[in-house]
Design an enzyme around this catalytic site. Structure first.
Site, PDB file in Angstrom:
ATOM      1  N   TYR A  82     -12.363   4.254   8.845  1.00 17.95           N
ATOM      2  CA  TYR A  82     -12.100   4.854   7.275  1.00 17.95           C
ATOM      3  C   TYR A  82     -13.819   4.943   7.007  1.00 17.95           C
ATOM      4  CZ  TYR A  82      -7.707   3.385   7.638  1.00 17.95           C
ATOM      5  OH  TYR A  82      -6.238   3.179   8.005  1.00 17.95           O
ATOM      6  N   TYR A 455      -2.141   6.849   2.103  1.00 24.29           N
ATOM      7  CA  TYR A 455      -2.247   5.596   1.367  1.00 24.29           C
ATOM      8  C   TYR A 455      -3.790   5.062   1.294  1.00 24.29           C
ATOM      9  CZ  TYR A 455      -2.915   1.860   4.708  1.00 24.29           C
ATOM     10  OH  TYR A 455      -3.748   1.069   5.453  1.00 24.29           O
ATOM     11  N   ARG A 456      -4.605   5.683   2.289  1.00 21.18           N
ATOM     12  CA  ARG A 456      -6.058   5.198   2.519  1.00 21.18           C
ATOM     13  C   ARG A 456      -6.542   6.223   3.375  1.00 21.18           C
ATOM     14  NH1 ARG A 456      -6.609  -0.437   6.025  1.00 21.18           N
ATOM     15  NH2 ARG A 456      -8.664  -0.838   5.489  1.00 21.18           N
TER      16      ARG A 456
END
Ligand code: ADP
Length: 510
Positions: A82, A455-456
């Site tokens: 991420y 969601y992310r």
């Protein structure tokens, strides 16, 4: 930001927290960049600062406001896939909170107050060394921090696996430098800060999750009392199409609370990518053929899909719940159903199902060889078999179109499913890296066409994903940015995070 602004800010940072805790050499900057990015310079910060106390954090925030230097707060910065420690905006200074490592644990209430630098291994050691009968919930790669993971909505495998949902009470340095405590913590000396979430008036804990509205310096979390029993089945399924009926079997059990953890149904590559490398299976760069898939399944004795279901609690309750699970699968075409059983007094169960931190799944970044990495693409779906199957078929076709190895799982929330897709890659293969970016963008558009959102996401794609949340012509974004401007007039905390930009930087939006 001009070089002279930066050097003035660095001078003040050094005066405030000591020169040894301000990092601005090229090697330091590389250490805080995204190690899974093909081009680390894209999100390489200008410097990093590592305060040791909340007062030092506040001093840094005051200096950042004065010089209008953006700060990117991280806890341990291990958010691999991420963006790791790296900021959205490369002119940012990383605010590394990893030195703040205090643990305040109350065994009676099963709560802990952690500072951002507390890693899952630290908290696990604390519980073990003090023989405290509480279990953690850890993510599959447990290198990171308890706070940072919860603040990015990380997940684990026990009934406490929805980490942001376990938050109870925060201490936050606001972008203007003011210090607040949320919930009952707003009352000085309250004994219920970590046990009653709501406090009085609006609840703010979730406002600091996946946001850029403040810097969390303490995070309250509920921990699971060690259960008497941890029972379960490891299910294997033979065919890709089994996903549909398996989802329709598990989802109601999850909704009813018979299953209280989040089972994750993943394909054959999950084990293979962690335990082996691709060249052990084939020398061909092309798609993995049926022969390879069959060989992998045979070696690991797994199905096309595998899912581990676990029940927790007093033995009577865990056994009764497991019986209900077995009944739900009775007569259905499962390939294998292997029981597992741990009861208090047995040797340690030793996996994330009992909250034991692990880091070996990081090995999957090595699947292709070279300098490996991965990026996660995870849309949220309704918990319905036909929709999960349709999602599988569409995304599987995209993996084939882009020549990537299919690596996905469907994780059961209480009422939704997260379809976690991993794109495993070799950063030394520029052609592959070009395909990864194009594929990621197509996955987002493909999900958007079905009205599914992620969601992310990775720092590179935050604007893209935020743009799919488009109701009312971006009404949520406008609300977020109104709040941002009110709390952070100089726009210094994590500009661009989650697609939220401060007024002066909105032109940076991609
Ligand atoms: P981990 O410690 O698990 O590696 P990170 O430190 O990488 O997690 O944090 C994940 C993300 O959450 C970061 O990119 C950052 O945006 C946010 N974050 C982490 N810690 C804080 C904090 N203390 N305050 C505000 N945001 C944070």
């Amino acid at each position: 930001m001009t070089p002279s602004t930066l050097s003035a800010a660095l001078k003040s940072f050094r005066a405030a927290i000591g020169a040894a805790n301000v990092f601005a050499a090229d090697d330091d900057r590389r250490a805080y960049s995204d190690h899974y990015s093909p081009d680390e310079s894209k999100h390489m910060p200008t410097a990093a600062v590592a305060p040791a106390s909340v007062e030092e954090v506040r001093a840094i925030v005051r200096i950042a406001n004065e010089h209008k230097v953006p700060l990117w707060p991280i806890s341990r910065g291990k958010n691999f896939g991420y963006g790791g420690a790296a900021p959205v905006v490369k002119e940012s200074v990383v605010l590394d909170l990893g030195r703040m490592k205090k643990i305040e644990l109350d065994p009676d209430s099963g709560t802990v107050l952690v500072e951002p630098g507390v890693g899952f291994f630290d908290l696990y050691d604390y519980l073990q060394n003090n023989r405290i009968p509480l279990w953690l919930s850890v993510p599959g790669n447990s290198w990171g921090s308890v706070a940072g993971n919860a603040l990015d909505r990380g997940v684990g495998y026990t009934p406490y696996g929805d980490h942001s949902a376990q938050i109870c009470g925060l201490e936050v340095v606001l972008p203007t430098g003011e210090l607040v405590r949320t919930g009952m913590g707003a009352m000085s000396g309250s004994p219920t800060w970590l046990t009653y979430r709501n406090g009085f008036g609006p609840g703010w804990d979730q406002m600091f999750v996946q946001s850029n509205f403040g810097i969390v310096t303490k995070l309250g979390l509920w921990l699971m009392p060690e259960p008497e029993a941890l029972l379960g089945y490891d299910f294997e399924f033979d065919k890709p199409e089994d996903l549909g009926w398996a989802v329709d079997t598990i989802a109601p059990l999850r909704r009813e609370g018979v299953i209280r953890q989040a089972p994750s149904m993943g394909n054959w590559l999950r084990s293979a990518a962690v335990m082996t490398t691709r060249d052990q299976w084939t020398k061909s760069k092309g798609p993995l053929g049926e022969d390879v898939i069959t060989a992998i399944r045979k070696r690991f004795n797994i199905g096309w899909w595998s899912v581990q279901v676990r029940t927790y609690g007093h033995l009577d309750i865990a056994e009764a719940a497991l019986k209900v699970v077995a009944k739900a699968f009775a007569g259905k075409p499962v390939l294998a159903m292997k029981p597992t059983r741990w009861v208090r007094g047995d040797p340690a169960e030793g996996s994330p199902f009992s909250g034991v931190p692990i880091s070996f799944p990081l090995a999957n970044a090595n699947w292709h060889g070279g300098r490996g990495g991965h990026v996660g693409y995870s849309p949220m779906l309704p918990a319905k078999g036909s929709l999960a199957l349709d999602q599988f078929r569409r995304t599987h076709a995209l993996y084939e179109k882009y020549g990537m190895d299919y690596h996905a799982s469907f994780a059961f929330g209480e009422r939704s499913i997260t379809n976690v897709n991993q794109l495993l890659f070799d950063r030394d293969d520029p052609a592959m890296m070009g395909r990864v970016d194009a594929m990621f963008r197509e996955l987002v558009q493909d999900a958007r066409a079905k009205n599914y959102g992620e969601y992310r996401t990775h720092i590179e794609y935050m604007d893209l994903v935020a743009s799919t949340y488009d109701f009312g012509n971006g009404a949520l974004r406008r609300l977020n940015e109104k709040v941002k401007d009110a709390l952070d007039p100089n726009g210094i905390v994590a500009p661009g995070k989650s697609g939220i930009w401060p007024a002066a930087m909105r032109k940076e939006r991609k």
